[in-house]
Design an enzyme around this catalytic site. Structure first.
Site, PDB file in Angstrom:
ATOM      1  N   GLY A 105      23.959  12.035 -29.824  1.00 21.08           N
ATOM      2  CA  GLY A 105      23.521  12.754 -28.621  1.00 21.08           C
ATOM      3  C   GLY A 105      24.103  12.120 -27.369  1.00 21.08           C
ATOM      4  N   ALA A 106      24.343  10.816 -27.446  1.00 24.00           N
ATOM      5  CA  ALA A 106      24.861  10.127 -26.266  1.00 24.00           C
ATOM      6  C   ALA A 106      26.255  10.651 -25.901  1.00 24.00           C
ATOM      7  CB  ALA A 106      24.887   8.630 -26.511  1.00 24.00           C
ATOM      8  N   GLY A 153       0.845  -1.196   0.000  1.00 24.48           N
ATOM      9  CA  GLY A 153       0.000   0.000   0.000  1.00 24.48           C
ATOM     10  C   GLY A 153       0.874   1.237   0.000  1.00 24.48           C
ATOM     11  N   GLY A 154       0.320   2.292   0.591  1.00 22.80           N
ATOM     12  CA  GLY A 154       1.047   3.557   0.607  1.00 22.80           C
ATOM     13  C   GLY A 154       2.366   3.474   1.341  1.00 22.80           C
TER      14      GLY A 154
HETATM   15  C1  HXC Z   1      -3.265  -4.073  12.388  1.00 24.40           C
HETATM   16  C2  HXC Z   1      -2.283  -5.950  11.570  1.00 24.40           C
HETATM   17  C3  HXC Z   1      -2.072  -5.316  10.327  1.00 24.40           C
HETATM   18  C4  HXC Z   1      -2.494  -3.974  10.170  1.00 24.40           C
HETATM   19  C5  HXC Z   1      -1.281  -7.291  10.197  1.00 24.40           C
HETATM   20  N1  HXC Z   1      -1.784  -7.167  11.433  1.00 24.40           N
HETATM   21  N2  HXC Z   1      -1.445  -6.179   9.489  1.00 24.40           N
HETATM   22  N3  HXC Z   1      -2.866  -5.315  12.577  1.00 24.40           N
HETATM   23  N4  HXC Z   1      -3.087  -3.395  11.238  1.00 24.40           N
HETATM   24  N5  HXC Z   1      -2.302  -3.297   9.060  1.00 24.40           N
HETATM   25  C6  HXC Z   1      -1.794  -8.164  12.489  1.00 24.40           C
HETATM   26  C7  HXC Z   1      -2.708  -9.317  12.174  1.00 24.40           C
HETATM   27  O1  HXC Z   1      -4.032  -9.033  12.575  1.00 24.40           O
HETATM   28  C8  HXC Z   1      -2.085 -10.426  13.002  1.00 24.40           C
HETATM   29  O2  HXC Z   1      -2.485 -10.265  14.336  1.00 24.40           O
HETATM   30  C9  HXC Z   1      -0.611 -10.115  12.949  1.00 24.40           C
HETATM   31  O3  HXC Z   1      -0.496  -8.743  12.567  1.00 24.40           O
HETATM   32  C10 HXC Z   1       0.126 -10.929  11.917  1.00 24.40           C
HETATM   33  O4  HXC Z   1      -0.591 -10.852  10.698  1.00 24.40           O
HETATM   34  P1  HXC Z   1      -0.957 -12.157   9.841  1.00 24.40           P
HETATM   35  O5  HXC Z   1      -1.997 -11.750   8.878  1.00 24.40           O
HETATM   36  O6  HXC Z   1      -1.244 -13.293  10.757  1.00 24.40           O
HETATM   37  O7  HXC Z   1       0.454 -12.438   9.129  1.00 24.40           O
HETATM   38  P2  HXC Z   1       0.711 -12.958   7.673  1.00 24.40           P
HETATM   39  O8  HXC Z   1      -0.142 -14.137   7.382  1.00 24.40           O
HETATM   40  O9  HXC Z   1       2.194 -13.110   7.581  1.00 24.40           O
HETATM   41  O10 HXC Z   1       0.227 -11.785   6.704  1.00 24.40           O
HETATM   42  C11 HXC Z   1       0.883 -10.530   6.745  1.00 24.40           C
HETATM   43  C12 HXC Z   1       0.097  -9.506   5.895  1.00 24.40           C
HETATM   44  C13 HXC Z   1      -1.376  -9.468   6.359  1.00 24.40           C
HETATM   45  C14 HXC Z   1       0.163  -9.921   4.430  1.00 24.40           C
HETATM   46  C15 HXC Z   1       0.785  -8.177   6.064  1.00 24.40           C
HETATM   47  O11 HXC Z   1      -1.408  -9.335   7.781  1.00 24.40           O
HETATM   48  C16 HXC Z   1      -2.145  -8.351   5.755  1.00 24.40           C
HETATM   49  O12 HXC Z   1      -2.613  -8.433   4.611  1.00 24.40           O
HETATM   50  N6  HXC Z   1      -2.349  -7.281   6.554  1.00 24.40           N
HETATM   51  C17 HXC Z   1      -3.093  -6.136   6.117  1.00 24.40           C
HETATM   52  C18 HXC Z   1      -2.334  -5.352   5.138  1.00 24.40           C
HETATM   53  C19 HXC Z   1      -3.026  -4.081   4.786  1.00 24.40           C
HETATM   54  O13 HXC Z   1      -4.046  -4.075   4.048  1.00 24.40           O
HETATM   55  N7  HXC Z   1      -2.575  -2.967   5.403  1.00 24.40           N
HETATM   56  C20 HXC Z   1      -3.117  -1.682   5.164  1.00 24.40           C
HETATM   57  C21 HXC Z   1      -2.477  -1.222   3.853  1.00 24.40           C
HETATM   58  S1  HXC Z   1      -2.915   0.363   3.433  1.00 24.40           S
HETATM   59  P3  HXC Z   1      -2.853 -11.513  15.247  1.00 24.40           P
HETATM   60  O14 HXC Z   1      -3.110 -10.913  16.587  1.00 24.40           O
HETATM   61  O15 HXC Z   1      -4.047 -12.146  14.637  1.00 24.40           O
HETATM   62  O16 HXC Z   1      -1.641 -12.399  15.196  1.00 24.40           O
HETATM   63  C22 HXC Z   1      -1.735   1.255   4.101  1.00 24.40           C
HETATM   64  C23 HXC Z   1      -1.978   2.670   3.904  1.00 24.40           C
HETATM   65  C24 HXC Z   1      -0.717   3.454   4.107  1.00 24.40           C
HETATM   66  O17 HXC Z   1      -0.819   0.828   4.672  1.00 24.40           O
HETATM   67  C25 HXC Z   1      -1.036   4.846   3.870  1.00 24.40           C
HETATM   68  C26 HXC Z   1       0.118   5.597   3.350  1.00 24.40           C
HETATM   69  C27 HXC Z   1      -0.294   6.533   2.271  1.00 24.40           C
END
Ligand code: HXC
Length: 526
Positions: A416-417, A182-183
């Protein structure tokens, strides 16, 4: 009252306090817990602290913000608080030099970024800016802390803003050792160098699920945004290493070439001399101008022994860029690579070269160009994707660079290079040419076909006529002496003299002062 008893009580309560402090420190060290650490290891990943242990000199780490926790209570967060809030921050030394660090802890909320987590990173960056030392950020995070909403998004924006302010002031290195999606990708993207690890790190703006919904493409996270994809295809990552230990070693190596900040000088090391026999260079250019050679061999024989650190090695391989040392001092090398696409300049090569030139110029690293370029790559693909504005990036970057700049034309400098690759006309300080250099508008065959078109058409034996005209053009231009007679080449040197000539030239240029006209900032064709 028994005075000794009272003394003992006070000592005991002090001890209890310290024990409590020690216990809290240990809890902080544990991050999200033993099971989660094990899970991290099972994936082939180290923990946030293990990574810092490898990066920093032994015993040099000073942690800042160990007791910080998040301030949110939504979605059950009030029941889960971990000291440090998923990021370890502080400072220490790498090879004895001050370095600021942050390392995201995936075992705590997946390393996700809360407002408090972001504030810790920003604090480190502020210190780095004020004290003039590099920042190394280790990224391993699920992105914005979903439970926190806009506060975490604001935290990211605070980091992007700080990354931008710090750009060109202190070197910023991003090490991606897990998810970065993401971002969140935009912080590493703004920094100077990105490192990734094969099979355990990935970066993308939208992940495989979204890709499938929108474009119906089925692709794994690794294929879409793994280290290989970004090292070879997109050029987003500068280094792709096979495991975390090697990756951190590479980060340390890279730091050893860099000054601490934009006002610092490049580090001075011992001069170990060059590799092997320098006379080897007299033989490296093939007799046939169409034949390739590997410019990395030239670099290897000119630079200090074992000193070349190639950057972006797998991307746009028709240009080679990287750091080396000459007489013990860091330089940045940009070299056309005749072994790939004849060393032609295309969109990717221009972008790669431009970014590297600008980094070196930010940090007072002298530039050295090895030029053997037949021109820009023709074709609709290149034209429609903007070779004009992308080629201009490289041109602009050289024009704007004020560090000592030296070029060695090893063979072709066409069209040009010739202008773009750090010619004297655009501000290079010293230009050398090897005796076999060809400095011309284009290759002799193409040139003869255009300017002697009528003569060739009229000739009984057109091939013979073309060969005669080609030879005449070659005799006139396939050498460095016309350019040297105009002063566009400062000296024609034998290849084996190159190292010695360059060392002396950079010594001569050591105190170079070259200011650009006063302006807010230029407008590079991005
Ligand atoms: C809160 C999160 C989290 C998040 C993961 N966790 N991402 N908690 N906010 N963004 C937590 C999970 O709930 C989990 O907690 C623990 O971290 C481990 O995650 P898993 O999913 O079990 O691990 P894994 O299978 O290795 O997968 C990792 C992952 C997945 C691919 C990163 O967690 C995921 O897709 N997370 C969401 C990603 C996402 O959409 N983020 C927002 C992006 S937008 P528990 O307690 O269950 O173990 C963004 C905007 C930025 O970032 C803005 C800038 C402009």
């Amino acid at each position: 009252m028994d005075k000794s008893k009272s003394k003992n009580t006070s000592a005991n309560s002090k001890a209890a306090k310290y024990i409590r402090l020690e216990k809290t420190n240990t809890e902080a060290l544990r991050g999200g817990g033993a099971n989660r650490i094990e899970a991290q290891h099972k994936k082939g990943k180290l923990t946030a602290r293990e990574r810092l242990d490898l990066l920093l000199d032994r015993g040099s780490f000073n942690e800042i913000g160990k007791f910080v926790t998040h301030r949110s209570s939504d979605f059950g967060l009030d029941k889960e608080r971990y000291l440090g809030d998923g990021v370890v921050t502080g400072y220490g030394t790498v090879n004895g030099r001050l370095t600021y660090v942050f390392s995201q802890d995936f075992t705590v909320f997946g390393g996700s970024l809360s407002e408090a987590h972001a504030a810790k990173i920003v604090k480190i960056m502020d210190l780095a800016l004020k004290n003039g030392a590099p920042v190394v950020g280790i990224n391993d995070s699920g992105g914005a802390r979903i439970q926190e909403g806009v506060e975490s998004l604001g935290g990211y924006a605070d980091i992007f803003y700080k990354n931008t302010l710090a750009s060109g002031v202190v070197p910023q290195i991003s090490v991606v050792m897990g998810p970065c999606a993401g971002g969140a990708v935009y912080s590493p993207a703004i920094t100077d160098f990105i490192f990734m690890v094969e099979h355990t790190s990935y970066m993308f703006v939208t992940g495989p699920k979204v890709v499938k919904t929108v474009t119906h493409e089925e692709i794994s996270a690794e294929e879409l945004g793994g280290a290989e994809a970004h090292a070879i295809k997109s050029g987003v990552t500068h280094f792709a290493e096979s495991n975390e230990v090697e990756c951190i070693e590479k980060v340390k190596l890279l730091l050893s070439y860099l000054p601490q900040n934009c006002e610092d000088l490049v580090p001075q090391n011992e001069d170990p001399g060059s590799a092997g026999k320098i006379e080897f260079l007299d033989e490296i250019i093939p007799d046939n101008p169409e034949e390739a050679y590997d410019v990395r061999e030239v670099i290897k024989h000119v630079a200090d022994d074992q000193s070349f650190l190639e950057v972006h090695a797998a991307f746009a391989q028709n240009i080679v860029v990287g750091f080396a040392r000459l007489g013990g001092r860091s330089i940045g090398i940009i070299a056309n690579q005749p072994a790939v696409l004849a060393g032609v300049l295309d969109i990717h090569a221009s972008r790669k070269g431009a970014r590297f030139v600008r980094f070196c110029d930010c940090f007072n690293i002298p530039l050295l160009v090895f030029e053997d370029v037949p021109g820009f790559l023709p074709g609709t693909n290149q034209e429609w994707n903007g070779i004009i504005s992308n080629g201009a990036k490289l041109l602009y970057s050289f024009c704007e660079a004020t560090v000592p700049r030296v070029t060695v034309i090893t063979r072709k400098a066409y069209g040009g290079a010739y202008d773009v690759m750090n010619s004297k006309h655009i501000g290079a300080d010293m230009n050398f040419a090897w005796p076999m250099a060809e400095i011309a508008v284009m290759g002799a065959k193409g040139a003869a076909e255009i300017i002697f078109k009528k003569e060739i058409a009229r000739a009984e034996d057109r091939e013979k006529e073309l060969a005669i005209r080609e030879k005449a053009y070659n005799e006139k231009f396939a050498n460095p002496y016309v350019a040297a007679s105009r002063g566009f080449i400062d000296e024609v040197i034998m290849p084996h003299q190159t190292r010695e000539k360059l060392i002396v030239a950079y010594e001569m240029l050591e105190n170079k002062v070259d200011d650009l006209p006063k302006k807010k900032h230029g407008n590079i064709p991005l």
